[in-house]
Write a protein that holds these residues in place. Structure first.
Motif, PDB file in Angstrom:
ATOM      1  N   ARG A 229       0.826  -1.207   0.000  1.00  0.00           N
ATOM      2  CA  ARG A 229       0.000   0.000   0.000  1.00  0.00           C
ATOM      3  C   ARG A 229       0.860   1.256   0.000  1.00  0.00           C
ATOM      4  N   LEU A 230       0.205   2.366  -0.200  1.00  0.00           N
ATOM      5  CA  LEU A 230       0.859   3.671  -0.170  1.00  0.00           C
ATOM      6  C   LEU A 230       1.658   3.845   1.111  1.00  0.00           C
ATOM      7  N   ASN A 231       2.881   4.380   0.990  1.00  0.00           N
ATOM      8  CA  ASN A 231       3.713   4.605   2.169  1.00  0.00           C
ATOM      9  C   ASN A 231       4.363   5.983   2.065  1.00  0.00           C
ATOM     10  N   LEU A 232       3.809   6.945   2.793  1.00  0.00           N
ATOM     11  CA  LEU A 232       4.313   8.310   2.710  1.00  0.00           C
ATOM     12  C   LEU A 232       5.611   8.495   3.478  1.00  0.00           C
ATOM     13  N   VAL A 233       5.808   7.707   4.529  1.00  0.00           N
ATOM     14  CA  VAL A 233       7.072   7.791   5.274  1.00  0.00           C
ATOM     15  C   VAL A 233       8.240   7.458   4.350  1.00  0.00           C
ATOM     16  N   ASP A 234       8.126   6.359   3.610  1.00  0.00           N
ATOM     17  CA  ASP A 234       9.189   6.000   2.682  1.00  0.00           C
ATOM     18  C   ASP A 234       9.283   6.986   1.527  1.00  0.00           C
ATOM     19  N   THR A 235       8.149   7.515   1.072  1.00  0.00           N
ATOM     20  CA  THR A 235       8.165   8.501  -0.005  1.00  0.00           C
ATOM     21  C   THR A 235       8.984   9.723   0.384  1.00  0.00           C
TER      22      THR A 235
ATOM     23  N   THR B 217      12.752  14.674   1.027  1.00  0.00           N
ATOM     24  CA  THR B 217      11.945  15.891   1.009  1.00  0.00           C
ATOM     25  C   THR B 217      10.496  15.551   1.335  1.00  0.00           C
ATOM     26  N   THR B 218       9.817  16.495   1.982  1.00  0.00           N
ATOM     27  CA  THR B 218       8.377  16.348   2.214  1.00  0.00           C
ATOM     28  C   THR B 218       7.573  17.014   1.099  1.00  0.00           C
TER      29      THR B 218
ATOM     30  N   SER C  31       6.171  17.213  -5.884  1.00  0.00           N
ATOM     31  CA  SER C  31       5.924  18.105  -7.008  1.00  0.00           C
ATOM     32  C   SER C  31       6.220  17.354  -8.297  1.00  0.00           C
ATOM     33  N   LYS C  32       6.045  18.030  -9.405  1.00  0.00           N
ATOM     34  CA  LYS C  32       6.289  17.432 -10.706  1.00  0.00           C
ATOM     35  C   LYS C  32       7.703  16.860 -10.781  1.00  0.00           C
ATOM     36  N   GLY C  33       7.800  15.593 -11.182  1.00  0.00           N
ATOM     37  CA  GLY C  33       9.091  14.924 -11.263  1.00  0.00           C
ATOM     38  C   GLY C  33       9.366  13.972 -10.116  1.00  0.00           C
ATOM     39  N   ARG C  34       8.556  14.033  -9.055  1.00  0.00           N
ATOM     40  CA  ARG C  34       8.722  13.125  -7.918  1.00  0.00           C
ATOM     41  C   ARG C  34       7.900  11.854  -8.120  1.00  0.00           C
ATOM     42  N   VAL C  35       8.144  10.876  -7.261  1.00  0.00           N
ATOM     43  CA  VAL C  35       7.372   9.633  -7.295  1.00  0.00           C
ATOM     44  C   VAL C  35       6.835   9.353  -5.898  1.00  0.00           C
ATOM     45  N   ILE C  36       5.859   8.445  -5.833  1.00  0.00           N
ATOM     46  CA  ILE C  36       5.232   8.055  -4.573  1.00  0.00           C
ATOM     47  C   ILE C  36       5.426   6.553  -4.408  1.00  0.00           C
TER      48      ILE C  36
ATOM     49  N   VAL D  68       0.648  22.630   3.404  1.00  0.00           N
ATOM     50  CA  VAL D  68       1.206  22.482   4.751  1.00  0.00           C
ATOM     51  C   VAL D  68       2.730  22.496   4.669  1.00  0.00           C
ATOM     52  N   ARG D  69       3.344  23.273   5.539  1.00  0.00           N
ATOM     53  CA  ARG D  69       4.793  23.289   5.655  1.00  0.00           C
ATOM     54  C   ARG D  69       5.165  23.252   7.138  1.00  0.00           C
ATOM     55  N   VAL D  70       6.403  22.903   7.436  1.00  0.00           N
ATOM     56  CA  VAL D  70       6.895  22.879   8.814  1.00  0.00           C
ATOM     57  C   VAL D  70       7.718  24.133   9.040  1.00  0.00           C
ATOM     58  N   ASP D  71       7.364  24.908  10.076  1.00  0.00           N
ATOM     59  CA  ASP D  71       8.068  26.170  10.304  1.00  0.00           C
ATOM     60  C   ASP D  71       9.360  25.951  11.085  1.00  0.00           C
ATOM     61  N   ALA D  72      10.049  27.027  11.393  1.00  0.00           N
ATOM     62  CA  ALA D  72      11.360  26.945  12.045  1.00  0.00           C
ATOM     63  C   ALA D  72      11.283  26.323  13.433  1.00  0.00           C
ATOM     64  N   ASP D  73      10.115  26.363  14.053  1.00  0.00           N
ATOM     65  CA  ASP D  73       9.938  25.772  15.381  1.00  0.00           C
ATOM     66  C   ASP D  73       9.460  24.325  15.317  1.00  0.00           C
ATOM     67  N   GLY D  74       9.383  23.775  14.090  1.00  0.00           N
ATOM     68  CA  GLY D  74       8.945  22.395  13.945  1.00  0.00           C
ATOM     69  C   GLY D  74       7.441  22.210  14.006  1.00  0.00           C
ATOM     70  N   LYS D  75       6.683  23.304  13.862  1.00  0.00           N
ATOM     71  CA  LYS D  75       5.228  23.227  13.900  1.00  0.00           C
ATOM     72  C   LYS D  75       4.651  23.243  12.488  1.00  0.00           C
ATOM     73  N   PHE D  76       3.520  22.569  12.329  1.00  0.00           N
ATOM     74  CA  PHE D  76       2.844  22.571  11.043  1.00  0.00           C
ATOM     75  C   PHE D  76       2.197  23.938  10.813  1.00  0.00           C
ATOM     76  N   ALA D  77       2.352  24.440   9.589  1.00  0.00           N
ATOM     77  CA  ALA D  77       1.781  25.741   9.247  1.00  0.00           C
ATOM     78  C   ALA D  77       1.039  25.634   7.918  1.00  0.00           C
ATOM     79  N   TRP D  78      -0.097  26.306   7.826  1.00  0.00           N
ATOM     80  CA  TRP D  78      -0.897  26.355   6.601  1.00  0.00           C
ATOM     81  C   TRP D  78      -0.457  27.576   5.798  1.00  0.00           C
ATOM     82  N   LYS D  79      -0.014  27.373   4.550  1.00  0.00           N
ATOM     83  CA  LYS D  79       0.540  28.436   3.715  1.00  0.00           C
ATOM     84  C   LYS D  79      -0.361  28.656   2.498  1.00  0.00           C
ATOM     85  N   PRO D  80      -1.414  29.446   2.626  1.00  0.00           N
ATOM     86  CA  PRO D  80      -2.372  29.612   1.529  1.00  0.00           C
ATOM     87  C   PRO D  80      -1.754  30.214   0.273  1.00  0.00           C
TER      88      PRO D  80
END
Length: 272
Positions: free
Chosen positions: A95-101, A107-108, A111-116, A186-198
């Motif tokens: 099945r899909l495995n995002l940890v390994d991806t 990279t988290t 984008s275009k050119g990556r694989v899952i 979603v991105r991770v900020d400098a403090d390691g927190k999840f941030a929503w980047k519209p």
């Protein structure tokens, strides 16, 4: 649990294959990834469309897909986050495995050119077009608790949608992998927190995922837990299944990184 005993010859052959992969990886120079796919989204040749589904806000849908076909997920009617899961059709234990991806591509950011990747080190999808790169590999979709806390009673969530979807496919909740949230900036900020980047999202964003094995793919169209909107109003999303087309020998997704090359070698090895 029954253990498989391997012959000395098989162990030697597997070791040699691993060492060959390692040598190739150390010598490999990753290719630069392209710019995001253009907006507005180019039109699709109607002759390529195998099936077209409009997924309403709050609902789920699943489809089989064959190797080489492409799923086009498009925000034609406004913003919405779409969560995705997938299983190998022949063997749903893969099945899909995002940890390994994330780990295998360092990279988290998808984008275009990556694989899952799957949980067996094989490639499930290639990202062949993508207008945003604003996808979340880390948090997964919404749950009953997160949806209730934000929107109150009576609203659907991705976890429960996937349980229903898996049950209809003859699977159960233990078979559900962590979900990829498409169009979730979603991105991770400098403090390691999840941030929503519209600012990473655009009107009419779309993504193309080319299937690299026969799969069952599930979708849920529910708000992401970090979406700041106070309203439960996910827009319908258009999902098109496109016919397979020839893949060039120098296809970017198959050659961009040593990890991708290795993943496709694992695909070929499994089909011998």
């Amino acid at each position: 649990m029954q253990h498989v005993r391997r012959s000395p010859e098989e162990i030697v052959a597997n070791r040699a294959r691993y060492e060959d992969h390692q040598r190739k990886g150390l010598k490999f120079a990753p290719k630069a990834l392209p710019a995001p796919s253009p907006l507005p989204a180019p039109s699709v040749d109607p002759a390529l469309v195998v099936h077209r589904e409009i997924l309403p806000g709050g609902w789920y849908w699943s489809t089989p897909i064959k190797t080489g076909e492409t799923l086009r997920i498009a925000q034609e009617q406004g913003f919405s986050t779409v969560s995705l899961i997938a299983w190998n059709e022949a063997d749903p234990s893969e099945r899909l495995n995002l940890v390994d991806t994330v780990k295998m591509q360092w990279t988290t950011a998808l984008s275009k050119g990556r694989v899952i990747f799957s949980d067996m080190g094989r490639v499930m999808f290639s990202v062949t077009e993508d207008s945003s790169g604003a996808h979340d590999c880390l948090m997964g979709g919404s749950t009953a608790a997160s949806t209730l806390a934000k929107f109150g009673e009576g609203k659907r969530n991705s976890r429960d949608n996937f349980i229903l979807l898996a049950t209809k496919a003859g699977l159960d909740r233990r078979d559900i992998p962590a979900a990829l949230a498409l169009f979730a900036p979603v991105r991770v900020d400098a403090d390691g927190k999840f941030a929503w980047k519209p600012e990473l999202s655009h009107d009419g964003d779309y993504v193309h995922l080319r299937a690299e094995m026969d799969m069952i793919v599930g979708f849920s169209n529910c708000p992401h837990p970090l979406d700041p909107s106070p309203h439960y109003a996910p827009k319908p999303v258009v999902i098109s299944r496109l016919a397979a087309r020839p893949v060039a020998s120098d296809d970017l997704c198959r050659t961009a990184t040593a990890e991708a090359v290795r993943g496709f070698e694992n695909n070929a090895f499994a089909n011998l």
